[in-house]
Design an enzyme around this catalytic site. Structure first.
Site, PDB file in Angstrom:
ATOM      1  N   CYS A  65       0.849  -1.198   0.000  1.00  7.56           N
ATOM      2  CA  CYS A  65       0.000   0.000   0.000  1.00  7.56           C
ATOM      3  C   CYS A  65       0.881   1.244   0.000  1.00  7.56           C
ATOM      4  O   CYS A  65       0.632   2.217  -0.711  1.00  7.56           O
ATOM      5  CB  CYS A  65      -0.900   0.027   1.242  1.00  7.56           C
ATOM      6  SG  CYS A  65      -1.894  -1.457   1.489  1.00  7.56           S
ATOM      7  N   CYS A  80       2.402   3.100  -3.193  1.00  3.84           N
ATOM      8  CA  CYS A  80       1.613   4.114  -3.905  1.00  3.84           C
ATOM      9  C   CYS A  80       1.147   5.236  -2.974  1.00  3.84           C
ATOM     10  O   CYS A  80       1.137   6.402  -3.351  1.00  3.84           O
ATOM     11  CB  CYS A  80       0.374   3.493  -4.551  1.00  3.84           C
ATOM     12  SG  CYS A  80       0.737   2.371  -5.910  1.00  3.84           S
ATOM     13  N   CYS A 114     -34.611  -0.923  12.251  1.00  2.00           N
ATOM     14  CA  CYS A 114     -33.525  -0.245  12.970  1.00  2.00           C
ATOM     15  C   CYS A 114     -34.116   0.829  13.873  1.00  2.00           C
ATOM     16  O   CYS A 114     -33.712   1.010  15.023  1.00  2.00           O
ATOM     17  CB  CYS A 114     -32.565   0.424  11.979  1.00  2.00           C
ATOM     18  SG  CYS A 114     -31.949  -0.615  10.651  1.00  2.00           S
ATOM     19  N   ARG A 117     -22.236  -6.084  12.114  1.00  2.00           N
ATOM     20  CA  ARG A 117     -23.235  -5.696  13.115  1.00  2.00           C
ATOM     21  C   ARG A 117     -24.630  -5.644  12.476  1.00  2.00           C
ATOM     22  O   ARG A 117     -25.618  -6.036  13.093  1.00  2.00           O
ATOM     23  CB  ARG A 117     -22.847  -4.345  13.712  1.00  2.00           C
ATOM     24  CG  ARG A 117     -23.532  -3.999  15.000  1.00  2.00           C
ATOM     25  CD  ARG A 117     -23.356  -5.059  16.070  1.00  2.00           C
ATOM     26  NE  ARG A 117     -24.679  -5.467  16.508  1.00  2.00           N
ATOM     27  CZ  ARG A 117     -25.078  -6.700  16.771  1.00  2.00           C
ATOM     28  NH1 ARG A 117     -24.270  -7.695  16.732  1.00  2.00           N
ATOM     29  NH2 ARG A 117     -26.292  -6.972  17.090  1.00  2.00           N
ATOM     30  N   CYS A 157     -27.863  -7.721  13.761  1.00  2.00           N
ATOM     31  CA  CYS A 157     -29.127  -7.076  14.148  1.00  2.00           C
ATOM     32  C   CYS A 157     -30.298  -7.708  13.389  1.00  2.00           C
ATOM     33  O   CYS A 157     -31.334  -7.997  13.991  1.00  2.00           O
ATOM     34  CB  CYS A 157     -29.079  -5.573  13.868  1.00  2.00           C
ATOM     35  SG  CYS A 157     -28.434  -4.606  15.253  1.00  2.00           S
TER      36      CYS A 157
END
Lengths: 159, 289
Positions: B105, B108, B205, B246, B250
């Protein structure tokens, strides 16, 4: 032939079929969301109801509802109405309807239907995250008799 | 040093036992501040973004404020924050060549502290090709197209190490995802998902994280479901957890069938949920339980 055999076994197993259990799809709703008829014909047992309401894998009602009449149960939730006095505020038919599917009484209710098998959006088989292979894989959270037991306990909550 | 850690553990345990005994019932903590390593203050609340139209009141709160004091304390010190093991692994990977091109990584992007500053705060975002990408998509694009390396799994440890290391470079910077222009149609879909009641329990949610934040489901203190701390250390899982991981958990807990981690649907949901935390500083890598 198979049906006759099965029926014979059922009758042999349970004695006289005094009354057929009402399936989730066949609940006789009143317009106001109450259900006057017992789901089983067998009176509910309030002691069983108390166990169901406080057991995670069963009703787990205390996850959301506080019940002062159960001071020994820790970590009662507080997102739903307290249940003390429920037996004064509601009739048995109303309580049965709310336990079976509260959205028939309160359309926006957060409360899951405890004796409901659909229609749902992306239902899974219990907590497996897997879709049902056949409709019967979606089972109601409580059995018909467990609903009656819970209703019987709620009717004892008098102030 | 070791003794100090042991002492900390004992203190934490004592605090936990005290909490269990008294049963905390509280709104978001108002008497604590997230000051990291004793010097870097990270605000844990912000004015609610206008698009919420008052749905969360005037103020948005970090999930940090809904956790117990011992969990909050772990995030105050990078030595006590278990995520820093993964951050260190991510930084090592950043500097290590991989794939047929033999590039790292860093070859660059140079120093991660410079080139990755602010990147996580603005993701997910729409690419030049018109696709909605999360940080994981950008990482795998580099790996497969520039390095000649294998893509990492969305929830693989390698990926979480890298997203934690990159995310840390935005710590303290406000969440700044774009929700207008090309992002708008994705954002609208994410919003629709947020209010859809999934599974046999028919829960959205919003049922927990909008209507009931601050309240309890059993012993679980509901937060606003902000994602400004991901990937984070989840004590319950004893490991690093990604945002989509997560989301999967849920939806599963609604007795539902989740979308896949990395799916179009969850990237749209990620954009929408990120936007509910617009202005809230990034806390990556947070600690929750």
């Amino acid at each position: 032939m198979h049906r006759i055999l099965a029926l014979t076994i059922v009758v042999a197993g349970f004695g006289l079929p005094a009354m057929a259990e009402i399936a989730p799809e066949d609940v006789p709703w009143s317009e106001d969301g109450s259900v006057a008829e017992s789901l089983t014909g067998t009176p509910g047992n309030p002691d069983e109801g108390k166990v169901i309401m406080t057991t995670n894998a069963l009703g787990n009602c205390v996850a959301c509802h506080a019940i002062e009449a159960m001071p020994d149960v820790p970590f009662q939730g507080d997102i739903a109405p307290q249940l003390d006095g429920a037996g004064d505020r509601w009739t048995e038919a109303q309580l049965r309807g709310i336990v079976i599917d509260a959205k028939r009484t309160f359309p926006e209710s957060f409360m899951p239907g405890m004796y409901k098998v659909g229609p749902f959006i992306r239902p899974g088989v219990a907590y497996t995250a897997k879709p049902p292979e056949k409709p019967e894989d979606i089972k109601p959270i409580l059995s018909a008799q467990q609903v009656e037991d819970v209703v019987a306990y709620l009717m004892t909550l008098s102030e | 040093m070791k003794l100090q850690h042991t002492m900390t553990a004992v203190t934490v345990l004592a605090a936990t036992l005290a909490l269990i005994a008294t049963g905390p019932r509280a709104e978001p903590a108002q008497d604590d501040q997230l000051v990291i390593n004793g010097e870097e203050e990270v605000p844990t609340q912000a004015p609610a973004p206008a698009h919420l139209d008052g749905a969360l009141g005037d103020t948005i709160y970090s999930g940090w404020l809904f956790r117990d004091p011992d969990t909050r304390a772990m995030q105050k010190d990078d030595f006590d924050n278990p995520m820093f093991l993964f951050v260190d692994a991510g930084i090592e990977t950043w500097n290590t060549p991989d794939g047929t091109e033999g590039k790292s990584c860093a070859d660059c992007h140079n120093a991660i502290e410079d080139s990755m500053k602010g990147v996580r705060a603005a993701l997910p975002k729409v690419t030049e090709k018109g696709e909605l990408w999360s940080l994981e998509n950008f990482v795998n694009d580099c790996r497969t197209n520039r390095m000649g390396a294998e893509a990492w799994g969305w929830n693989s440890q390698e990926m979480k190490n890298m997203t934690a290391a990159i995310g840390l470079q935005s710590r303290g910077m406000p969440v700044a995802v774009a929700i207008d222009g090309e992002a708008a149609p994705f954002w609208e879909k994410g919003k629709e998902m947020y209010y859809t009641r999934y599974g046999q329990l028919e829960m959205s949610c919003a049922n927990c994280h909008e209507d009931n934040y601050g309240n309890y489901i059993r012993s679980d203190h509901l937060s606003q479901g902000q994602i400004n701390g991901f990937p984070l250390y989840r004590l319950k899982d004893q490991g690093a957890v990604s945002t989509h991981q997560r989301f999967v958990g849920c939806v599963r807990d609604t007795r539902g069938v989740p979308f896949e981690a990395g799916s179009q649907e969850f990237r749209e949901l990620e954009l929408y949920v990120a936007s509910r935390g617009l202005g809230l500083p990034v806390e990556t890598p947070a600690v929750r339980h």
